[in-house]
Design a protein around this motif. Sequence first.
Motif, PDB file in Angstrom:
ATOM      1  N   ALA A  31      62.290 -17.587   8.264  1.00 47.61           N
ATOM      2  CA  ALA A  31      60.823 -17.544   8.148  1.00 47.61           C
ATOM      3  C   ALA A  31      60.206 -18.818   8.719  1.00 47.61           C
ATOM      4  CB  ALA A  31      60.406 -17.343   6.700  1.00 47.61           C
ATOM      5  N   LEU A  32      60.835 -19.947   8.455  1.00 43.21           N
ATOM      6  CA  LEU A  32      60.336 -21.208   8.993  1.00 43.21           C
ATOM      7  C   LEU A  32      60.384 -21.196  10.519  1.00 43.21           C
ATOM      8  CD1 LEU A  32      59.357 -24.135   8.675  1.00 43.21           C
ATOM      9  CD2 LEU A  32      61.777 -24.802   8.484  1.00 43.21           C
ATOM     10  N   LEU A  33      61.499 -20.762  11.078  1.00 43.12           N
ATOM     11  CA  LEU A  33      61.627 -20.718  12.535  1.00 43.12           C
ATOM     12  C   LEU A  33      60.631 -19.736  13.148  1.00 43.12           C
ATOM     13  CD1 LEU A  33      65.485 -20.940  12.973  1.00 43.12           C
ATOM     14  CD2 LEU A  33      63.773 -22.706  13.400  1.00 43.12           C
ATOM     15  N   ASP A  34      60.372 -18.638  12.447  1.00 42.24           N
ATOM     16  CA  ASP A  34      59.394 -17.665  12.941  1.00 42.24           C
ATOM     17  C   ASP A  34      57.993 -18.262  13.010  1.00 42.24           C
ATOM     18  OD1 ASP A  34      61.381 -15.785  13.218  1.00 42.24           O
ATOM     19  OD2 ASP A  34      60.876 -14.683  11.392  1.00 42.24           O
ATOM     20  N   ALA A  35      57.723 -19.280  12.232  1.00 39.74           N
ATOM     21  CA  ALA A  35      56.441 -19.983  12.289  1.00 39.74           C
ATOM     22  C   ALA A  35      56.484 -21.133  13.302  1.00 39.74           C
ATOM     23  CB  ALA A  35      56.067 -20.512  10.915  1.00 39.74           C
ATOM     24  N   LEU A  36      57.619 -21.818  13.400  1.00 39.29           N
ATOM     25  CA  LEU A  36      57.718 -22.984  14.279  1.00 39.29           C
ATOM     26  C   LEU A  36      57.709 -22.634  15.757  1.00 39.29           C
ATOM     27  CD1 LEU A  36      60.335 -25.252  12.436  1.00 39.29           C
ATOM     28  CD2 LEU A  36      57.832 -25.361  12.365  1.00 39.29           C
ATOM     29  N   VAL A  37      58.352 -21.536  16.137  1.00 35.97           N
ATOM     30  CA  VAL A  37      58.433 -21.184  17.559  1.00 35.97           C
ATOM     31  C   VAL A  37      57.045 -20.918  18.153  1.00 35.97           C
ATOM     32  CG1 VAL A  37      59.306 -19.496  19.226  1.00 35.97           C
ATOM     33  CG2 VAL A  37      60.846 -20.449  17.498  1.00 35.97           C
ATOM     34  N   PRO A  38      56.216 -20.053  17.545  1.00 39.46           N
ATOM     35  CA  PRO A  38      54.877 -19.865  18.135  1.00 39.46           C
ATOM     36  C   PRO A  38      54.016 -21.129  18.076  1.00 39.46           C
ATOM     37  CG  PRO A  38      55.177 -18.392  16.247  1.00 39.46           C
ATOM     38  CD  PRO A  38      56.449 -19.131  16.452  1.00 39.46           C
ATOM     39  N   ALA A  39      54.189 -21.929  17.028  1.00 40.14           N
ATOM     40  CA  ALA A  39      53.433 -23.185  16.942  1.00 40.14           C
ATOM     41  C   ALA A  39      53.833 -24.123  18.085  1.00 40.14           C
ATOM     42  CB  ALA A  39      53.659 -23.851  15.593  1.00 40.14           C
ATOM     43  N   ALA A  40      55.119 -24.192  18.367  1.00 39.26           N
ATOM     44  CA  ALA A  40      55.602 -25.031  19.461  1.00 39.26           C
ATOM     45  C   ALA A  40      55.101 -24.508  20.809  1.00 39.26           C
ATOM     46  CB  ALA A  40      57.124 -25.101  19.442  1.00 39.26           C
ATOM     47  N   ARG A  41      55.130 -23.194  21.000  1.00 38.76           N
ATOM     48  CA  ARG A  41      54.616 -22.611  22.240  1.00 38.76           C
ATOM     49  C   ARG A  41      53.147 -22.964  22.427  1.00 38.76           C
ATOM     50  NH1 ARG A  41      51.240 -18.707  22.546  1.00 38.76           N
ATOM     51  NH2 ARG A  41      51.968 -17.675  20.652  1.00 38.76           N
ATOM     52  N   ARG A  42      52.360 -22.792  21.363  1.00 40.37           N
ATOM     53  CA  ARG A  42      50.926 -23.089  21.458  1.00 40.37           C
ATOM     54  C   ARG A  42      50.690 -24.564  21.764  1.00 40.37           C
ATOM     55  NH1 ARG A  42      50.807 -19.244  17.266  1.00 40.37           N
ATOM     56  NH2 ARG A  42      50.787 -20.866  15.672  1.00 40.37           N
ATOM     57  N   LEU A  43      51.480 -25.452  21.177  1.00 42.53           N
ATOM     58  CA  LEU A  43      51.336 -26.874  21.465  1.00 42.53           C
ATOM     59  C   LEU A  43      51.640 -27.167  22.935  1.00 42.53           C
ATOM     60  CD1 LEU A  43      52.030 -29.842  19.290  1.00 42.53           C
ATOM     61  CD2 LEU A  43      52.910 -29.861  21.603  1.00 42.53           C
ATOM     62  N   VAL A  44      52.704 -26.571  23.458  1.00 43.74           N
ATOM     63  CA  VAL A  44      53.036 -26.765  24.876  1.00 43.74           C
ATOM     64  C   VAL A  44      51.909 -26.208  25.747  1.00 43.74           C
ATOM     65  CG1 VAL A  44      54.637 -26.088  26.724  1.00 43.74           C
ATOM     66  CG2 VAL A  44      55.526 -26.891  24.521  1.00 43.74           C
ATOM     67  N   GLU A  45      51.331 -25.085  25.354  1.00 47.19           N
ATOM     68  CA  GLU A  45      50.223 -24.512  26.115  1.00 47.19           C
ATOM     69  C   GLU A  45      49.007 -25.434  26.102  1.00 47.19           C
ATOM     70  OE1 GLU A  45      51.203 -19.745  25.706  1.00 47.19           O
ATOM     71  OE2 GLU A  45      49.845 -20.655  24.257  1.00 47.19           O
ATOM     72  N   VAL A  46      48.704 -26.014  24.956  1.00 51.33           N
ATOM     73  CA  VAL A  46      47.561 -26.925  24.851  1.00 51.33           C
ATOM     74  C   VAL A  46      47.812 -28.183  25.682  1.00 51.33           C
ATOM     75  CG1 VAL A  46      46.330 -28.469  23.265  1.00 51.33           C
ATOM     76  CG2 VAL A  46      46.722 -26.082  22.640  1.00 51.33           C
ATOM     77  N   GLU A  47      49.014 -28.734  25.586  1.00 51.96           N
ATOM     78  CA  GLU A  47      49.339 -29.961  26.320  1.00 51.96           C
ATOM     79  C   GLU A  47      49.321 -29.770  27.834  1.00 51.96           C
ATOM     80  OE1 GLU A  47      50.093 -33.257  25.381  1.00 51.96           O
ATOM     81  OE2 GLU A  47      49.228 -32.624  23.483  1.00 51.96           O
ATOM     82  N   THR A  48      49.700 -28.584  28.298  1.00 53.68           N
ATOM     83  CA  THR A  48      49.771 -28.342  29.741  1.00 53.68           C
ATOM     84  C   THR A  48      48.536 -27.646  30.288  1.00 53.68           C
ATOM     85  OG1 THR A  48      50.887 -26.209  29.454  1.00 53.68           O
ATOM     86  CG2 THR A  48      52.288 -28.180  29.729  1.00 53.68           C
TER      87      THR A  48
END
Length: 187
Positions: A31-48
């Motif tokens: 459950a934690l990983l299911d939340a972390l992966v999209p959060a990480a993707r969104r952060l990479v999208e915001v940064e780039t």
Amino acid sequence: MAELLSGPAAEPLTRAEAKAYLRIDGEAEDALLDALVPAARRLVEVETGRALMDQTWRFSLDRWPLRGVIPAPVAPVRQILSATVEALDGSTAPVLSGALTLVSDRAPALIRVDGTRVAAPARAHGGIVITLIAGYGPEATDVPADLIQAVRLVVAHFYEHRDGPGDATALPAAALALMAPYRVVRL
């Protein structure tokens, strides 16, 4: 301003790939990983400033640009889905086919407007609405490997710093270095 209508159908990193990268056995952290992966993707999208996986976006304009070029608010743009102009009676009319041309070989992508084939909007604010698909593609294999690695590193960072402040807000230097060449610079 751009509005996300629908996010990606999948993530660039699966739960199994995240578990393998983090060397996690068992299902206790799923459950934690299911939340972390999209959060990480969104952060990479915001940064780039780039959408990694295909997403549907909509934005509006008050008027057509005088120079006939609209910089897309998201990158990379793969397709213009629709464009409408509000008429005097409040209804919307589609923009004629071929009036908008996508120039997607750059970031940000440009939308060229044939001013002779578009009507002026009747509404003063937001009378032109353009909907598009942004992202590298529908599959994780469409996303550049550097950006997927940046997602992995951010997932690992979030996982390691999930309990509190400390270094939780500082992104790993390696992730920042991987994202740097992909940053969309807007003037």
